[in-house]
Design an enzyme around this catalytic site. Structure first.
Site, PDB file in Angstrom:
ATOM      1  N   GLY A  14      -8.217  -4.339  -5.523  1.00 13.78           N
ATOM      2  CA  GLY A  14      -8.508  -5.382  -4.523  1.00 13.78           C
ATOM      3  C   GLY A  14      -9.983  -5.772  -4.537  1.00 13.78           C
ATOM      4  O   GLY A  14     -10.518  -6.258  -3.543  1.00 13.78           O
ATOM      5  N   LYS A  15     -10.629  -5.579  -5.696  1.00 13.13           N
ATOM      6  CA  LYS A  15     -12.064  -5.857  -5.814  1.00 13.13           C
ATOM      7  C   LYS A  15     -12.372  -7.327  -5.491  1.00 13.13           C
ATOM      8  O   LYS A  15     -13.322  -7.634  -4.769  1.00 13.13           O
ATOM      9  CB  LYS A  15     -12.548  -5.534  -7.240  1.00 13.13           C
ATOM     10  CG  LYS A  15     -12.373  -4.076  -7.628  1.00 13.13           C
ATOM     11  CD  LYS A  15     -12.744  -3.821  -9.067  1.00 13.13           C
ATOM     12  CE  LYS A  15     -11.798  -4.399 -10.080  1.00 13.13           C
ATOM     13  NZ  LYS A  15     -10.445  -3.825 -10.082  1.00 13.13           N
TER      14      LYS A  15
ATOM     15  N   ARG B  57       3.490  -3.118 -11.941  1.00  9.22           N
ATOM     16  CA  ARG B  57       2.545  -2.003 -11.946  1.00  9.22           C
ATOM     17  C   ARG B  57       3.275  -0.706 -11.612  1.00  9.22           C
ATOM     18  O   ARG B  57       4.181  -0.698 -10.786  1.00  9.22           O
ATOM     19  CB  ARG B  57       1.442  -2.240 -10.911  1.00  9.22           C
ATOM     20  CG  ARG B  57       0.550  -3.433 -11.233  1.00  9.22           C
ATOM     21  CD  ARG B  57      -0.492  -3.657 -10.144  1.00  9.22           C
ATOM     22  NE  ARG B  57      -1.307  -4.829 -10.417  1.00  9.22           N
ATOM     23  CZ  ARG B  57      -1.755  -5.662  -9.467  1.00  9.22           C
ATOM     24  NH1 ARG B  57      -1.467  -5.449  -8.204  1.00  9.22           N
ATOM     25  NH2 ARG B  57      -2.492  -6.698  -9.793  1.00  9.22           N
TER      26      ARG B  57
ATOM     27  N   THR C 289      -2.978 -10.640 -14.182  1.00 12.62           N
ATOM     28  CA  THR C 289      -3.300 -11.261 -15.476  1.00 12.62           C
ATOM     29  C   THR C 289      -2.059 -11.385 -16.344  1.00 12.62           C
ATOM     30  O   THR C 289      -1.853 -12.402 -17.001  1.00 12.62           O
ATOM     31  CB  THR C 289      -4.384 -10.415 -16.198  1.00 12.62           C
ATOM     32  OG1 THR C 289      -5.564 -10.486 -15.409  1.00 12.62           O
ATOM     33  CG2 THR C 289      -4.688 -10.931 -17.592  1.00 12.62           C
ATOM     34  N   THR C 290      -1.220 -10.352 -16.355  1.00 13.81           N
ATOM     35  CA  THR C 290      -0.088 -10.351 -17.295  1.00 13.81           C
ATOM     36  C   THR C 290       1.263 -10.444 -16.596  1.00 13.81           C
ATOM     37  O   THR C 290       2.281 -10.643 -17.267  1.00 13.81           O
ATOM     38  CB  THR C 290      -0.099  -9.039 -18.116  1.00 13.81           C
ATOM     39  OG1 THR C 290      -0.022  -7.950 -17.197  1.00 13.81           O
ATOM     40  CG2 THR C 290      -1.352  -8.925 -18.971  1.00 13.81           C
TER      41      THR C 290
ATOM     42  N   SER D  52      -8.763  -2.703   4.513  1.00 13.25           N
ATOM     43  CA  SER D  52      -8.112  -3.993   4.287  1.00 13.25           C
ATOM     44  C   SER D  52      -6.619  -3.853   4.608  1.00 13.25           C
ATOM     45  O   SER D  52      -5.968  -2.906   4.176  1.00 13.25           O
ATOM     46  CB  SER D  52      -8.327  -4.400   2.830  1.00 13.25           C
ATOM     47  OG  SER D  52      -7.566  -5.519   2.500  1.00 13.25           O
TER      48      SER D  52
ATOM     49  N   ASP E 163      -7.216  -3.128 -10.255  1.00 14.23           N
ATOM     50  CA  ASP E 163      -6.401  -3.859  -9.269  1.00 14.23           C
ATOM     51  C   ASP E 163      -6.471  -3.254  -7.872  1.00 14.23           C
ATOM     52  O   ASP E 163      -5.509  -3.335  -7.097  1.00 14.23           O
ATOM     53  CB  ASP E 163      -4.928  -3.928  -9.729  1.00 14.23           C
ATOM     54  CG  ASP E 163      -4.795  -4.584 -11.083  1.00 14.23           C
ATOM     55  OD1 ASP E 163      -5.631  -5.445 -11.400  1.00 14.23           O
ATOM     56  OD2 ASP E 163      -3.873  -4.223 -11.831  1.00 14.23           O
TER      57      ASP E 163
ATOM     58  N   LYS F 184      -4.979  -2.237   1.114  1.00 14.35           N
ATOM     59  CA  LYS F 184      -3.523  -2.160   1.088  1.00 14.35           C
ATOM     60  C   LYS F 184      -2.946  -1.068   1.994  1.00 14.35           C
ATOM     61  O   LYS F 184      -1.878  -0.520   1.726  1.00 14.35           O
ATOM     62  CB  LYS F 184      -3.019  -2.022  -0.357  1.00 14.35           C
ATOM     63  CG  LYS F 184      -3.536  -3.163  -1.243  1.00 14.35           C
ATOM     64  CD  LYS F 184      -2.808  -3.326  -2.536  1.00 14.35           C
ATOM     65  CE  LYS F 184      -1.852  -4.463  -2.504  1.00 14.35           C
ATOM     66  NZ  LYS F 184      -1.352  -4.908  -3.800  1.00 14.35           N
TER      67      LYS F 184
HETATM   68  P1  GDP Z   1      -8.569  -6.611  -8.367  1.00 14.33           P
HETATM   69  O1  GDP Z   1      -8.291  -6.725  -9.818  1.00 14.33           O
HETATM   70  O2  GDP Z   1      -9.173  -5.288  -7.999  1.00 14.33           O
HETATM   71  O3  GDP Z   1      -9.372  -7.758  -7.812  1.00 14.33           O
HETATM   72  O4  GDP Z   1      -7.144  -6.651  -7.639  1.00 14.33           O
HETATM   73  P2  GDP Z   1      -5.926  -7.651  -7.986  1.00 14.33           P
HETATM   74  O5  GDP Z   1      -6.236  -8.987  -7.454  1.00 14.33           O
HETATM   75  O6  GDP Z   1      -5.545  -7.538  -9.413  1.00 14.33           O
HETATM   76  O7  GDP Z   1      -4.763  -6.938  -7.205  1.00 14.33           O
HETATM   77  C1  GDP Z   1      -4.830  -6.698  -5.835  1.00 14.33           C
HETATM   78  C2  GDP Z   1      -3.623  -7.405  -5.188  1.00 14.33           C
HETATM   79  O8  GDP Z   1      -3.490  -6.943  -3.867  1.00 14.33           O
HETATM   80  C3  GDP Z   1      -3.808  -8.905  -5.069  1.00 14.33           C
HETATM   81  O9  GDP Z   1      -2.555  -9.515  -5.132  1.00 14.33           O
HETATM   82  C4  GDP Z   1      -4.439  -9.071  -3.699  1.00 14.33           C
HETATM   83  O10 GDP Z   1      -4.166 -10.354  -3.123  1.00 14.33           O
HETATM   84  C5  GDP Z   1      -3.716  -8.003  -2.940  1.00 14.33           C
HETATM   85  N1  GDP Z   1      -4.463  -7.362  -1.853  1.00 14.33           N
HETATM   86  C6  GDP Z   1      -5.789  -7.075  -1.763  1.00 14.33           C
HETATM   87  N2  GDP Z   1      -6.043  -6.387  -0.626  1.00 14.33           N
HETATM   88  C7  GDP Z   1      -4.840  -6.236   0.014  1.00 14.33           C
HETATM   89  C8  GDP Z   1      -4.433  -5.586   1.221  1.00 14.33           C
HETATM   90  O11 GDP Z   1      -5.210  -4.980   1.939  1.00 14.33           O
HETATM   91  N3  GDP Z   1      -3.098  -5.645   1.516  1.00 14.33           N
HETATM   92  C9  GDP Z   1      -2.189  -6.274   0.741  1.00 14.33           C
HETATM   93  N4  GDP Z   1      -0.922  -6.285   1.114  1.00 14.33           N
HETATM   94  N5  GDP Z   1      -2.541  -6.895  -0.405  1.00 14.33           N
HETATM   95  C10 GDP Z   1      -3.852  -6.852  -0.769  1.00 14.33           C
HETATM   96  P1  IMO Z   2      -8.923  -5.703 -12.957  1.00 14.22           P
HETATM   97  O1  IMO Z   2     -10.372  -6.093 -13.090  1.00 14.22           O
HETATM   98  C1  IMO Z   2      -5.674  -3.139 -14.295  1.00 14.22           C
HETATM   99  C2  IMO Z   2      -5.674  -1.973 -18.519  1.00 14.22           C
HETATM  100  C3  IMO Z   2      -4.583  -2.532 -19.388  1.00 14.22           C
HETATM  101  C4  IMO Z   2      -4.452  -1.401 -20.398  1.00 14.22           C
HETATM  102  C5  IMO Z   2      -5.894  -0.958 -20.587  1.00 14.22           C
HETATM  103  C6  IMO Z   2      -6.604  -1.600 -21.773  1.00 14.22           C
HETATM  104  O2  IMO Z   2      -8.038  -6.816 -12.583  1.00 14.22           O
HETATM  105  O3  IMO Z   2      -8.786  -4.484 -12.107  1.00 14.22           O
HETATM  106  P2  IMO Z   2      -7.525  -4.030 -22.362  1.00 14.22           P
HETATM  107  O4  IMO Z   2      -6.925  -5.380 -22.176  1.00 14.22           O
HETATM  108  O5  IMO Z   2      -8.799  -3.826 -21.617  1.00 14.22           O
HETATM  109  O6  IMO Z   2      -7.609  -3.632 -23.795  1.00 14.22           O
HETATM  110  O7  IMO Z   2      -6.435  -3.012 -21.703  1.00 14.22           O
HETATM  111  O8  IMO Z   2      -6.570  -1.325 -19.407  1.00 14.22           O
HETATM  112  N1  IMO Z   2      -6.450  -3.015 -17.797  1.00 14.22           N
HETATM  113  C7  IMO Z   2      -6.342  -3.235 -16.484  1.00 14.22           C
HETATM  114  N2  IMO Z   2      -5.515  -2.700 -15.566  1.00 14.22           N
HETATM  115  N3  IMO Z   2      -6.611  -4.024 -13.934  1.00 14.22           N
HETATM  116  C8  IMO Z   2      -7.473  -4.556 -14.824  1.00 14.22           C
HETATM  117  O9  IMO Z   2      -8.524  -5.346 -14.471  1.00 14.22           O
HETATM  118  C9  IMO Z   2      -7.338  -4.195 -16.187  1.00 14.22           C
HETATM  119  N4  IMO Z   2      -7.969  -4.538 -17.335  1.00 14.22           N
HETATM  120  C10 IMO Z   2      -7.432  -3.803 -18.295  1.00 14.22           C
HETATM  121  O10 IMO Z   2      -3.396  -2.717 -18.656  1.00 14.22           O
HETATM  122  O11 IMO Z   2      -3.759  -0.327 -19.829  1.00 14.22           O
HETATM  123 MG    MG Z   3      -6.694  -7.170 -11.103  1.00  8.14          MG
END
Ligand code: GDP
Ligand code: IMO
Ligand code: MG
Length: 428
Positions: free
Chosen positions: A17-18, A305, A300-301, A412, A15, A331
């Site tokens: 911000g990929k 966090r 996702t869930t 970002s 998470d 962030k």
């Molecule tokens: P990922 O799984 O790495 O793609 O990240 P997620 O989408 O799960 O979580 C990142 C969260 O931070 C999302 O809600 C994004 O919209 C948000 N986000 C990404 N970059 C920034 C940033 O620079 N600032 C803020 N405030 N939010 C961000």
């Molecule tokens: P993105 O790509 C954050 C965490 C789960 C749990 C552990 C194992 O959005 O960054 P799993 O479902 O793989 O068996 O869970 O890994 N987890 C993540 N945490 N971002 C994710 O993906 C995650 N995918 C799995 O919360 O701790």
């Molecule tokens: Mg994510």
């Protein structure tokens, strides 16, 4: 001239911000390819008042003309993939032209999800905190040589193989004290499979290498984060795939000498969702404030966090394992609320000061050592260039670059596509 594959991945616990950064970088690439994980991922993109979360489909899909590949290292749940595709089609995305799926990607069965739930319930307090998407059981069947792959959908005895694997899972499930009913999900699963069969199914390893040989630019998109890697993460509180740059080689069929830049994404602080060690976690009002300001709830869930300060020993480890050549910090805007910011530079471990992650990061005897730096206390969300950075933010960046010895090329300052500052031209 042939090109190399750049790899973009998370350096923390996911998470980072990929999704947002891949979306920003996509105009500079021809092909975006996911190489591991599955619908445990939630990658959020925001642009033109649209907020969208992708689980299986690469984050380049909103750019017309760009090819998006689901690689062989990914595990696919046809139910979730269908939902994703239906939503994208409604938004006008040309799935036929833009989405390609590897014949060798493994398929998540409804019973894989039941097994994930049963295993987690059985672990009780020691549960991993899995997203319960069937990821672990599907990768277990892959390495156990029982799995079903996308290419198998086209063979005549597919139903027989499905029934046999399902029966095997049911025998395992009998050993758990766990009730489940997959009938509804199974019907949706078959619908999903029908849709999956109509997609462009390819030998993605050949496809990616051909594109590279033709000089096309390929960006490999990681899921999860390096500290969730099956080998190098905080085992057993990890996911079931190699989330690190080496995973792009096995998950796409790209040779190690064909990897170009490795772009490591990290938050200006740190979060984790699910169980497991997190040395800099905050259990106080600062942690609550980070969660609120950063909207730190799982894509996702929906789970809250866990939040804490940035952890340099953990980042240094991730940079080493991945061979990171560029850092992207996300962030930064979230830290604007803090008068002071803490940076973990070392750990106190069994009476010694160390600057690396020890084998047992679960140890009660491990505590973070911080330095404190002044906060910038200014809204960053409208910034578009580095000249206007508050001096404290510039100092924070310099501190991190000096410690980590890798340039921070992107900062970002908000979730939107346009809230991104490039400190160096892409492909310079
Ligand atoms: P990922 O799984 O790495 O793609 O990240 P997620 O989408 O799960 O979580 C990142 C969260 O931070 C999302 O809600 C994004 O919209 C948000 N986000 C990404 N970059 C920034 C940033 O620079 N600032 C803020 N405030 N939010 C961000
Ligand atoms: P993105 O790509 C954050 C965490 C789960 C749990 C552990 C194992 O959005 O960054 P799993 O479902 O793989 O068996 O869970 O890994 N987890 C993540 N945490 N971002 C994710 O993906 C995650 N995918 C799995 O919360 O701790
Ligand atoms: Mg994510």
């Amino acid at each position: 001239m042939s090109s190399k594959v750049d790899v973009l991945l998370g350096l923390q616990w996911g998470d980072e911000g990929k999704g947002k950064i891949v979306d920003v970088l996509t105009p500079h690439y021809d092909v975006i390819a996911r190489f591991q994980g599955g619908p445990n991922a939630g990658h959020t993109l925001e642009f033109n008042n649209i907020k969208h979360v992708l689980h299986t489909i690469p984050s380049g899909i909103f750019h017309p003309g760009k090819k998006n590949i689901v690689g062989n290292g990914v595990v696919i749940d046809p139910v979730i993939l269908k939902k994703e595709i239906d939503a994208l089609v409604k938004m006008g995305v040309d799935i036929n032209a833009q989405l390609y799926v590897s014949r060798k990607a493994h398929i998540i069965l409804p019973t894989h999800c039941a097994l994930d739930m049963a295993s987690e319930a059985d672990k009780g307090k020691k549960k991993i905190g899995s997203t319960l998407k069937g990821i672990g059981p599907t990768y277990m069947d892959k390495t156990g040589r029982n799995g079903l792959r996308v290419g198998d959908l086209f063979i005549s005895n597919f139903q027989e193989r499905y029934n046999s694997l399902k029966a095997k899972h049911e025998r395992i499930l009998e050993q758990y004290d766990f009730e489940y009913d997959i009938s509804e999900k199974e019907a949706l699963w078959h619908e999903g499979v029908e849709l999956l069969k109509k997609l462009r199914i390819i030998d993605s390893e050949h496809y990616v290498n051909r594109e590279m040989n033709a000089g096309k630019r390929v960006l490999a998109e990681g899921a999860q984060g390096s500290l969730l890697d099956i080998d190098f993460g905080s085992y057993p509180f990890v996911t079931s795939s190699n989330t690190i740059s080496a995973g792009a080689c096995t998950g796409l069929g790209v040779a190690p000498n064909k990897i170009g830049d490795v772009i490591g994404i990290f938050k200006a602080y740190c979060t984790r969702v699910g169980s497991g060690p997190f040395p800099t976690e905050l259990h106080d009002a600062d942690g609550d404030l980070m969660r609120k300001e950063g909207n730190e709830f799982g894509a996702t869930t929906g789970r809250p966090r866990r939040c804490g300060w940035i952890d340099l020993p953990a980042l240094k480890y991730a940079i080493m394992i991945n061979g990171v050549t560029q850092l992207n910090m996300t962030k930064a805007d979230v830290l604007s609320v803090f008068d002071e910011i803490k940076v973990c530079t070392h750990y106190e471990y069994e009476g010694n000061r160390i600057d690396y992650l020890p084998y047992d990061i679960n140890s009660d005897d491990l505590s973070p050592v911080y330095i404190t730096v002044p906060g910038w206390k200014k809204d960053l969300t409208n910034l578009h260039d580095e000249e206007n950075f508050p001096v404290e933010l510039s100092s924070y960046i310099t501190l991190l670059e000096n410690e980590l010895q890798v340039p921070i090329t992107v900062v970002s300052v908000g979730p939107n596509r346009n809230q991104t500052i490039l400190r160096k031209p892409i492909h310079a």
